[in-house]
Design a protein around this motif. Structure first.
Motif, short mmCIF file in Angstrom:
data_model
loop_
_atom_site.label_atom_id
_atom_site.label_comp_id
_atom_site.label_asym_id
_atom_site.label_seq_id
_atom_site.Cartn_x
_atom_site.Cartn_y
_atom_site.Cartn_z
N VAL A 1 34.01 81.54 9.80
CA VAL A 1 32.94 80.54 9.82
C VAL A 1 31.86 80.87 8.78
O VAL A 1 31.36 79.98 8.09
CB VAL A 1 32.33 80.43 11.23
N ALA A 2 31.52 82.14 8.66
CA ALA A 2 30.50 82.54 7.69
C ALA A 2 30.92 82.22 6.27
O ALA A 2 30.08 81.85 5.43
CB ALA A 2 30.20 84.03 7.83
N GLU A 3 32.20 82.31 5.98
CA GLU A 3 32.69 81.99 4.64
C GLU A 3 32.50 80.50 4.34
O GLU A 3 32.09 80.12 3.24
CB GLU A 3 34.17 82.38 4.52
N ILE A 4 32.77 79.66 5.34
CA ILE A 4 32.56 78.21 5.16
C ILE A 4 31.07 77.91 5.02
O ILE A 4 30.65 77.11 4.17
CB ILE A 4 33.16 77.43 6.34
N THR A 5 30.25 78.58 5.84
CA THR A 5 28.80 78.39 5.76
C THR A 5 28.28 78.73 4.37
O THR A 5 27.50 77.97 3.78
CB THR A 5 28.08 79.28 6.81
N GLU A 6 28.71 79.85 3.84
CA GLU A 6 28.25 80.28 2.52
C GLU A 6 28.62 79.27 1.45
O GLU A 6 27.80 78.93 0.59
CB GLU A 6 28.85 81.65 2.20
N ARG A 7 29.84 78.77 1.51
CA ARG A 7 30.26 77.79 0.51
C ARG A 7 29.47 76.49 0.63
O ARG A 7 29.10 75.88 -0.38
CB ARG A 7 31.76 77.51 0.66
N ALA A 8 29.20 76.07 1.86
CA ALA A 8 28.41 74.85 2.06
C ALA A 8 26.99 75.03 1.56
O ALA A 8 26.42 74.14 0.91
CB ALA A 8 28.42 74.46 3.53
N MET A 9 26.39 76.18 1.84
CA MET A 9 25.01 76.41 1.42
C MET A 9 24.90 76.56 -0.10
O MET A 9 23.86 76.27 -0.69
CB MET A 9 24.45 77.66 2.11
#
Length: 298
Positions: free
Chosen positions: A113-121
């Motif tokens: 989830v953190a990897e997706i969050t980072e890409r979105a941000m």
């Protein structure tokens, strides 16, 4: 017209020395003496010049002080300097964590989830579908864990309470507007002292997350719309508005505000924002408005 250059260090690492101020005066070609806002933490200098010259002055000063743990900004010195409306992102801005990543940790999926969050941000993927994808992974999680999660895993960003309290004490309206969730913005916004909060609602059934987000989703355009809504309600101009955030979904909000600040932001956001804070804590936003530490509210 007169401009004002503000130099800011982290309170835990004071760096605004006499030598730094002398170099700033040389670069800015100003004879004005510095106004010390807080010891070696923050100071400002008046600079003759028009508004169009401010970005160039900022870049020149940043280049001259490269390697120093100091944030710089050159802005207009006018009647709108102290803002009357303040909007802030929550995750990785007013708090140090991303709440959805901490929720994912409860189901053993934080790295994914953190990897997706980072890409979105970073703006590499669209915010709304990325949010829905991450929330779907939380299906079945009990909402009873939220209070403990806030208590044990969430840390307020230093300076946040002082920032909100000081702005409210001087008549500003404050709003926490987040692409996160009301289950977090409610208690965190209250702790920080915000007047209002806006965020996404997680769908809940029988005390457990269903894996869905209720419509409408609070994304980038909703954040921008909140600026417009509050500004109209309060009969304020764009110049009266301050906004702060760190992620790509904050960019429209930052652009709509008279003063948009990228706080320890992703590269795309730091490059686009008018002002960036990489070193200072959240009290930096008060120094940008000309507040001295002696004026801070408890």
């Amino acid at each position: 017209m007169t401009l004002v250059a503000t130099l800011i260090a982290n309170p835990a690492r004071p760096a605004i020395t006499d030598a730094v101020l002398a170099e700033a005066r040389r670069v800015l070609r100003t004879d004005h003496l510095p106004r010390i806002l807080h010891g070696e933490v923050a100071a400002e200098l008046l600079v003759p010049g028009e508004a169009e010259a401010a970005p160039g002055f900022t870049e020149a000063l940043r280049a001259a002080l490269a390697g120093e743990p100091i944030d710089v900004a050159v802005l207009a010195h006018d009647q709108h300097r102290r803002k009357r409306l303040f909007l802030a992102d929550m995750d990785s801005t007013m708090i140090e964590q991303e709440c959805i990543d901490e929720l994912a940790d409860m189901v053993g999926l934080k790295p994914q989830v953190a990897e997706i969050t980072e890409r979105a941000m970073r703006g590499e993927i669209a915010f709304e579908p990325a949010l829905c994808e991450r929330v779907s992974l939380l299906k079945g999680l009990s909402v009873d864990i939220i209070d403990g999660l806030i208590r044990d895993a969430i840390r307020l960003t230093p300076g946040g309470r002082t920032l909100v309290a000081t702005m409210r004490a001087h008549g500003a309206v404050t709003c926490l507007v987040s692409g996160g969730f009301t289950l977090f913005t409610g208690p965190i916004g209250a702790t920080l002292g915000f007047d209002e909060t806006r965020a996404n609602r997680l769908s809940v059934a029988d005390g457990h997350l269903t894996g869905a987000v209720e419509e409408p989703i609070v994304g980038a355009e909703a954040k921008r719309a909140t600026v417009l809504e509050l500004r109209e309600r309060l009969s304020l101009s764009p110049a009266d508005t301050l906004a702060v955030g760190d992620g790509a979904n904050d960019l429209p909000m930052l652009a709509e505000a008279g003063l948009g600040v990228a706080f320890r932001a992703k590269p795309k956001v730091a490059q686009a924002a008018r002002v960036r804070i990489d070193h200072g804590d959240l009290t930096a936003l008060l120094y940008l408005q000309g507040f001295s530490a002696a004026e801070f509210a408890a």
